[in-house]
Write an enzyme that holds these catalytic residues in place. Structure first.
Site, PDB file in Angstrom:
ATOM      1  N   SER A  50       2.079  -2.757  -6.343  1.00 24.31           N
ATOM      2  CA  SER A  50       3.039  -3.176  -7.375  1.00 24.31           C
ATOM      3  C   SER A  50       3.310  -2.061  -8.375  1.00 24.31           C
ATOM      4  O   SER A  50       2.482  -1.171  -8.592  1.00 24.31           O
ATOM      5  CB  SER A  50       2.514  -4.387  -8.144  1.00 24.31           C
ATOM      6  OG  SER A  50       2.295  -5.462  -7.284  1.00 24.31           O
TER       7      SER A  50
HETATM    8  N1  SAH Z   1      -2.891  -5.787  -5.056  1.00 28.25           N
HETATM    9  C1  SAH Z   1      -2.548  -4.744  -4.122  1.00 28.25           C
HETATM   10  C2  SAH Z   1      -1.167  -4.899  -3.522  1.00 28.25           C
HETATM   11  C3  SAH Z   1      -1.011  -6.132  -2.736  1.00 28.25           C
HETATM   12  S1  SAH Z   1       0.234  -6.137  -1.489  1.00 28.25           S
HETATM   13  C4  SAH Z   1      -2.715  -3.370  -4.703  1.00 28.25           C
HETATM   14  O1  SAH Z   1      -3.119  -3.234  -5.869  1.00 28.25           O
HETATM   15  O2  SAH Z   1      -2.481  -2.401  -3.974  1.00 28.25           O
HETATM   16  C5  SAH Z   1      -0.183  -7.713  -0.835  1.00 28.25           C
HETATM   17  C6  SAH Z   1      -1.401  -7.722   0.038  1.00 28.25           C
HETATM   18  O3  SAH Z   1      -1.700  -9.066   0.365  1.00 28.25           O
HETATM   19  C7  SAH Z   1      -1.191  -7.011   1.361  1.00 28.25           C
HETATM   20  O4  SAH Z   1      -2.163  -6.021   1.526  1.00 28.25           O
HETATM   21  C8  SAH Z   1      -1.338  -8.118   2.393  1.00 28.25           C
HETATM   22  O5  SAH Z   1      -1.927  -7.701   3.598  1.00 28.25           O
HETATM   23  C9  SAH Z   1      -2.227  -9.094   1.660  1.00 28.25           C
HETATM   24  N2  SAH Z   1      -2.206 -10.480   2.141  1.00 28.25           N
HETATM   25  C10 SAH Z   1      -1.160 -11.201   2.612  1.00 28.25           C
HETATM   26  N3  SAH Z   1      -1.549 -12.442   2.942  1.00 28.25           N
HETATM   27  C11 SAH Z   1      -2.887 -12.515   2.682  1.00 28.25           C
HETATM   28  C12 SAH Z   1      -3.876 -13.540   2.789  1.00 28.25           C
HETATM   29  N4  SAH Z   1      -3.590 -14.759   3.255  1.00 28.25           N
HETATM   30  N5  SAH Z   1      -5.138 -13.260   2.415  1.00 28.25           N
HETATM   31  C13 SAH Z   1      -5.473 -12.033   1.947  1.00 28.25           C
HETATM   32  N6  SAH Z   1      -4.578 -11.033   1.794  1.00 28.25           N
HETATM   33  C14 SAH Z   1      -3.311 -11.268   2.150  1.00 28.25           C
END
Ligand code: SAH
Length: 213
Positions: free
Chosen positions: A61
């Site tokens: 983000s």
């Molecule tokens: N917070 C992160 C960015 C998140 S992007 C940072 O600081 O870099 C969103 C993430 O959520 C992705 O890596 C994706 O793989 C993960 N995601 C999606 N669905 C998910 C689920 N059900 N459980 C855990 N992670 C999930």
């Protein structure tokens, strides 16, 4: 590249100039080296006012959104926090400076592994990276003082509501695949009180109580 200078500028122009006022959040954003969580070719733009791609088609983000979501969690230092969507590990690193213990869940093992190795390298030892489906929360260590979901949901997963402590805060993007509202939910006398923070756009939360692959 003078990353420290870039980071100071980010805090002044993107965070303080907007509505980030929590001194502890500003300090964490000033200290955590965001560029370390990015692939080498993107490090020079790590402190720009925009989200960036990480691997596996996921995104880290925009700094302002990280700070805003964190501020809404109202962390004082003693909390147990759950993050869903570890991605690069950057958001978890910020949380680790502000709470006692952080659990962060990631469904893609390669991302979880990479996030864990960067967090260890930087000695953020109070973060636990777990591989799993965050739509089901992490019952084992519940309840949580604060929960942050960094992927988009079409509804708030039931497990996350249940795993929130009385008085706890849950920050989560809810909407459709094109855009969401960032919602803050507070558990007050067992009731969930909802407030919209702003509009946002996240990658989808994929899982049993989320979108299908
Ligand atoms: N917070 C992160 C960015 C998140 S992007 C940072 O600081 O870099 C969103 C993430 O959520 C992705 O890596 C994706 O793989 C993960 N995601 C999606 N669905 C998910 C689920 N059900 N459980 C855990 N992670 C999930």
């Amino acid at each position: 590249m003078d990353y420290d200078a870039k980071r100071r500028e980010m805090v002044e122009t993107q965070l303080k100039a907007r509505d980030i006022v929590d001194a502890r959040v500003l300090k964490a954003m000033l200290e955590v080296p965001r560029h370390e969580f990015l692939p080498p070719e993107l490090r020079d733009v790590a402190y720009g006012d925009f989200p960036l791609p990480i691997s596996e088609n996921q995104t880290i983000s925009q700094p302002y959104i990280v700070a805003l979501m964190t501020q809404e969690l109202e962390l004082k230092g003693q909390e147990k926090v759950l993050e869903i969507g570890a991605g690069s590990g950057y958001q978890a690193a910020i949380l680790s400076r502000l709470a006692k213990t952080v659990y962060t869940m990631e469904r893609i093992p390669a991302l979880a592994e990479h996030a864990g190795s960067v967090l260890r390298k930087l000695c953020y030892m109070n973060v636990n990276v777990m591989v799993g489906d965050g739509t089901l929360g992490l019952k084992k260590h519940s309840p949580y003082d604060a929960i942050i979901v960094t992927a988009a949901c079409f509804k708030v997963p039931d497990a996350l509501k249940e795993q929130l402590k009385e008085g706890g805060r849950l920050v989560i993007p809810v909407g459709d695949e094109w855009g969401q509202a960032l919602i803050k939910i507070t558990k007050s006398r067992g009731e969930l009180v909802e407030r919209k923070i702003c509009d946002c756009a996240f990658v989808p939360l994929v899982g049993e109580d989320g979108w299908k692959e």
